[in-house]
Design a protein around this motif. Structure first.
Motif, PDB file in Angstrom:
ATOM      1  N   VAL A 162       0.602  -1.381  -0.028  1.00  0.00           N
ATOM      2  CA  VAL A 162      -0.046  -0.150  -0.209  1.00  0.00           C
ATOM      3  C   VAL A 162       0.869   1.250  -0.033  1.00  0.00           C
ATOM      4  CG1 VAL A 162      -1.611   1.359   1.397  1.00  0.00           C
ATOM      5  CG2 VAL A 162      -1.988  -1.147   0.996  1.00  0.00           C
ATOM      6  N   ALA A 163       1.819   1.518   0.776  1.00  0.00           N
ATOM      7  CA  ALA A 163       2.896   2.426   0.697  1.00  0.00           C
ATOM      8  C   ALA A 163       3.512   2.534  -0.562  1.00  0.00           C
ATOM      9  CB  ALA A 163       3.855   2.410   1.827  1.00  0.00           C
ATOM     10  N   SER A 164       3.416   3.593  -1.277  1.00  0.00           N
ATOM     11  CA  SER A 164       3.972   3.566  -2.581  1.00  0.00           C
ATOM     12  C   SER A 164       5.512   4.019  -2.423  1.00  0.00           C
ATOM     13  CB  SER A 164       3.241   4.657  -3.353  1.00  0.00           C
ATOM     14  OG  SER A 164       3.613   4.686  -4.531  1.00  0.00           O
ATOM     15  N   THR A 165       6.367   3.182  -3.218  1.00  0.00           N
ATOM     16  CA  THR A 165       7.660   3.457  -3.242  1.00  0.00           C
ATOM     17  C   THR A 165       8.366   3.424  -4.638  1.00  0.00           C
ATOM     18  OG1 THR A 165       8.320   0.812  -2.865  1.00  0.00           O
ATOM     19  CG2 THR A 165       8.176   2.481  -0.800  1.00  0.00           C
ATOM     20  N   LYS A 166       8.261   2.326  -5.540  1.00  0.00           N
ATOM     21  CA  LYS A 166       8.674   2.312  -6.808  1.00  0.00           C
ATOM     22  C   LYS A 166       7.945   3.170  -7.543  1.00  0.00           C
ATOM     23  CE  LYS A 166       6.727  -2.009  -7.982  1.00  0.00           C
ATOM     24  NZ  LYS A 166       7.118  -3.419  -8.874  1.00  0.00           N
ATOM     25  N   GLY A 184       6.635  -4.030  14.715  1.00  0.00           N
ATOM     26  CA  GLY A 184       5.763  -5.474  14.614  1.00  0.00           C
ATOM     27  C   GLY A 184       4.440  -4.967  13.577  1.00  0.00           C
ATOM     28  N   ASN A 185       4.182  -4.025  13.019  1.00  0.00           N
ATOM     29  CA  ASN A 185       3.111  -3.646  12.176  1.00  0.00           C
ATOM     30  C   ASN A 185       2.888  -4.309  10.917  1.00  0.00           C
ATOM     31  OD1 ASN A 185       3.052  -1.636  14.102  1.00  0.00           O
ATOM     32  ND2 ASN A 185       3.428   0.058  12.774  1.00  0.00           N
ATOM     33  N   ASP A 186       1.797  -4.422  10.424  1.00  0.00           N
ATOM     34  CA  ASP A 186       1.354  -4.997   9.148  1.00  0.00           C
ATOM     35  C   ASP A 186       1.897  -4.261   8.005  1.00  0.00           C
ATOM     36  OD1 ASP A 186       0.458  -6.338   6.908  1.00  0.00           O
ATOM     37  OD2 ASP A 186      -1.726  -6.444   7.736  1.00  0.00           O
ATOM     38  N   ILE A 187       3.148  -4.321   7.549  1.00  0.00           N
ATOM     39  CA  ILE A 187       3.493  -3.520   6.548  1.00  0.00           C
ATOM     40  C   ILE A 187       3.161  -3.073   5.270  1.00  0.00           C
ATOM     41  CG2 ILE A 187       5.792  -2.829   5.318  1.00  0.00           C
ATOM     42  CD1 ILE A 187       7.254  -3.620   7.735  1.00  0.00           C
ATOM     43  N   ASP A 188       2.554  -4.344   4.556  1.00  0.00           N
ATOM     44  CA  ASP A 188       2.224  -4.398   3.534  1.00  0.00           C
ATOM     45  C   ASP A 188       0.543  -3.932   3.151  1.00  0.00           C
ATOM     46  OD1 ASP A 188       4.461  -5.044   1.985  1.00  0.00           O
ATOM     47  OD2 ASP A 188       4.003  -7.126   1.987  1.00  0.00           O
ATOM     48  N   GLN A 189       0.097  -3.901   4.317  1.00  0.00           N
ATOM     49  CA  GLN A 189      -1.306  -3.644   4.535  1.00  0.00           C
ATOM     50  C   GLN A 189      -1.623  -2.905   5.758  1.00  0.00           C
ATOM     51  OE1 GLN A 189      -3.018  -7.342   3.749  1.00  0.00           O
ATOM     52  NE2 GLN A 189      -2.888  -6.656   1.681  1.00  0.00           N
ATOM     53  N   PRO A 190      -1.018  -1.506   5.817  1.00  0.00           N
ATOM     54  CA  PRO A 190      -1.299  -0.808   6.995  1.00  0.00           C
ATOM     55  C   PRO A 190      -2.585  -0.174   7.452  1.00  0.00           C
ATOM     56  CG  PRO A 190      -0.132   0.652   5.378  1.00  0.00           C
ATOM     57  CD  PRO A 190      -0.483  -0.734   4.731  1.00  0.00           C
ATOM     58  N   ARG A 191      -2.848  -0.146   8.773  1.00  0.00           N
ATOM     59  CA  ARG A 191      -4.258   0.082   8.834  1.00  0.00           C
ATOM     60  C   ARG A 191      -4.705   1.286   8.469  1.00  0.00           C
ATOM     61  NH1 ARG A 191      -2.415   2.289  15.143  1.00  0.00           N
ATOM     62  NH2 ARG A 191      -2.135   4.398  14.635  1.00  0.00           N
ATOM     63  N   ASN A 192      -6.139   1.050   8.364  1.00  0.00           N
ATOM     64  CA  ASN A 192      -6.954   2.324   7.642  1.00  0.00           C
ATOM     65  C   ASN A 192      -6.497   2.880   6.324  1.00  0.00           C
ATOM     66  OD1 ASN A 192      -7.642   2.573  10.329  1.00  0.00           O
ATOM     67  ND2 ASN A 192      -6.237   4.438  10.824  1.00  0.00           N
ATOM     68  N   LEU A 193      -5.634   2.269   5.537  1.00  0.00           N
ATOM     69  CA  LEU A 193      -5.159   2.675   4.304  1.00  0.00           C
ATOM     70  C   LEU A 193      -5.740   1.820   3.281  1.00  0.00           C
ATOM     71  CD1 LEU A 193      -1.506   4.163   4.636  1.00  0.00           C
ATOM     72  CD2 LEU A 193      -3.480   5.529   4.334  1.00  0.00           C
TER      73      LEU A 193
END
Ligand code: F1P
Length: 605
Positions: A400-404, A589-598
């Motif tokens: 979800v967090a855009s990088t490339k 320890g977060n869910d990196i690929d699917q962060p909360r609320n996003l």
């Protein structure tokens, strides 16, 4: 960013090809196809759409499914829109092949073939390879030699698997695009990544750049770039399918950061030639005279795409002399924007579906403004709505967090700047676009040079609750994007600010519990001022992380990046910021690929 799978053995190839393609769909999914080889006959079925569409088409066909040799492909279009004609395999009377990557010199090869009265019928660069192999096959009467000859003419990135009527082997070639051979008794597999084959074998040979290979069910011969026969080691890989899809990385986000060099390379490779000419003519269909006389460019986007626009603004302005406004989509849609006489509207969106970007685009169109979009997802709403579209060729972005997507969008924006500069006969334009060609390897070095330091740093800093990100000039939007990345996946409050603005408010936040990340290029005109900011932070007991190519004693830690011209520094300086957000979130320890609320694509207002 497409997927390749191939098989030669005793089993029926079709099921293996289709299940392999389904495992590879995360790499590309706008069209799919297979070729099956039965004795001296090759049959090809391909279609626009997903692998399920291909399966339906095969079920409706009368193709002989007993073939034990075949190749398959799932596509994420680069050259030529998604369609069944442009889908792979590409075939001629004698040859069928699949290809990942981009053939940089396809224009000159097309001319070479045209002079021999051989014309291509698709919009792809891949068809050129099939036509070349076919051409040399007629000359040599030997598939292996014809393949070698054709591959020797290619420039660019490629992973290729090819079969030919009358020859009981498959030919492979690899350069800057991954290709693996899967080993098993009496059968040989090939794929663009191991996830396609992991259910059949755990033994793999990873081909190296410049390698050409000949395979059949019980033989593998590999030649290196000097055509010397070589042995390549076998690697055992016991990954699960899910891990294999992440390329062995723990998360898609880290995989996608590691892929940024490839994403930028794909985005620029076929659009800039060795002499620095930028070819956007086919994509920007807007009249050149209009582009030459532009008096304003209005960029509209959201989130990371907005920051890409903001980062490129000074570059476009500097090299084109055109005023650039960069606007947030959700605000722009309720704002009666005063367009100028010769105004170009640019929408930037990874997904191509963001409602807050789409609406302003529609509004601009309804006012008769010329529109251009920069989009990653083919055929998405924004791509279809705009007058012209330039696709970033980053491949699917899953995290979800855009990088490339960010660095690829920057690459397109820089190309637009140099393209317009070229139209305006700006002398340095070609030199600048040539510089862009050096960026992918600098990105790659940045990743490998900074990853370990950042991991250790994240371990020290992940418990803080607030961060300040500062930058000046071209580094300021990077501070904004770095802070956004940290917020999105670590849930730490982070503020991005222009460094000079610190004394007008945010300095009140500084104490030993609020670390500051400063992005500063040592050759920026105000480097000493950025260091003065660091002094002000230090004297208030604030911790400083500096991102720069030059170490500074004032900082508690410097993340050292490769030396790069100031104007091109965003491509390199953003990588550590993305990595820092990733590792901080990992330690938390977060869910990196699917962060909360996003969500990856925000199609509602
Ligand atoms: C814009 C965006 C992304 C962000 C998140 C929500 O998307 O703000 O930058 O990472 O996924 O949407 P797009 O218009 O670039 O697809």
């Amino acid at each position: 960013m497409c997927g390749i799978v191939g098989y030669s053995g005793d089993k029926k190839a079709l099921g293996i090809l289709l299940s392999g393609l389904q495992s590879l769909e995360y790499r590309g999914y706008d069209s799919a196809g297979i070729s099956l080889k039965n004795n001296n006959d090759i049959k090809t079925i391909k279609t626009k759409g997903k692998v399920t569409d291909l399966i339906t088409l095969i079920a409706e066909s009368n193709i002989n499914t007993s073939a034990t040799v075949g190749i398959g492909h799932t596509r994420w279009a680069t050259h030529g829109s998604p369609s069944s004609v442009n889908a792979h395999p590409h075939y001629t009377e004698h040859v069928s092949l699949v290809h990942n990557g981009i053939i940089e010199n396809y224009r000159s090869l097309e001319k070479f073939l045209k002079a021999k009265n051989i014309n291509k019928t698709t919009g792809t660069d891949t068809e050129i390879i099939a036509l070349l192999v076919d051409f040399y096959l007629k000359e040599h009467k030997d598939f292996k030699n014809a393949f070698f000859e054709a591959i020797g003419m290619l420039k660019g990135s490629f992973a290729i698997a090819a079969i030919s009527k009358g020859f009981d082997y498959m030919m492979l070639a690899k350069n800057e695009s991954p290709l693996v051979i899967g080993l098993s008794k009496n059968e040989t597999y090939v794929a663009s990544d191991v996830s396609a084959l992991i259910e059949y074998t755990h033994d793999f040979i990873f081909l190296e750049d410049g390698d050409v290979a000949l395979i059949n069910k019980d033989n593998i011969t590999i030649w290196d770039k000097d055509k010397k026969e070589v042995k390549r080691n076998t690697t055992k890989i016991e990954w699960s399918k899910e891990k294999a899809q992440k390329g062995g990385y723990k998360h898609f986000m880290l995989k996608e950061i590691a892929e940024e060099d490839e994403a930028v390379r794909n985005t620029i490779q076929s659009r800039i030639d060795e002499d620095g000419n930028v070819f956007l003519n086919d994509e920007i269909t807007i009249d050149k005279k209009f582009l030459k006389n532009l008096d304003r460019i209005t960029i509209v986007a959201c989130g990371t795409s907005f920051y890409a626009g903001l980062t490129a603004k000074p570059i476009i302005e500097k090299y084109t002399d055109i005023k650039v406004d960069v606007e947030i989509g959700s605000e722009f849609r309720y704002y009666d924007y005063p367009y100028s006489k010769n105004n170009l509207f640019i929408a930037i969106s990874q997904s191509g579906e963001t409602a807050d970007t789409k609406e302003p685009l529609k509004m601009a169109k309804s006012k008769g403004i010329k529109t251009l979009s920069i989009v990653n997802v083919k055929e998405s709403a924004i791509a279809r709505l705009s007058d012209s579209c330039i696709y970033t060729l980053a491949g699917p972005e899953i995290s979800v967090a855009s990088t490339k997507a960010f660095t690829s969008q920057l690459a397109v924006l820089y190309m637009i700047a140099f393209y317009i500069a070229q139209i305006k006969n700006y002398e340095a334009a070609k030199k600048l676009s040539k510089k862009l060609l050096e960026i992918p390897s600098l990105i790659k070095n940045t990743f490998s040079q900074t990853q370990e330091t950042i991991k250790q740093l994240a371990d020290q800093y992940y418990n803080y609750q607030n961060f300040l990100y500062l930058g000046r000039g071209i580094c300021y939007p990077l501070a904004l994007e770095g802070a956004l990345k940290l917020k999105e996946i670590s849930y730490i409050h982070a503020e991005g600010y222009p460094a000079g603005e610190m004394k007008h408010g945010p300095i009140a936040l500084i104490d030993e519990n609020t670390p500051t990340l400063v992005v500063a290029h040592p050759k920026e005109p105000f480097y000493s001022k950025s260091l003065s900011n660091c002094e002000e932070i230090k004297s208030r007991h604030g911790k400083i992380i500096l991102v720069s190519s030059k170490k500074a004693d004032i900082a508690d830690c410097t993340i050292e990046v490769p030396d790069i011209d100031y104007d091109f520094s965003p491509f390199v300086y953003i990588i550590p910021l993305q990595l820092l957000a990733y590792y901080v979130a990992l330690f938390r320890g977060n869910d990196i690929d699917q962060p909360r609320n996003l969500a990856k694509s925000v199609t509602v207002e």
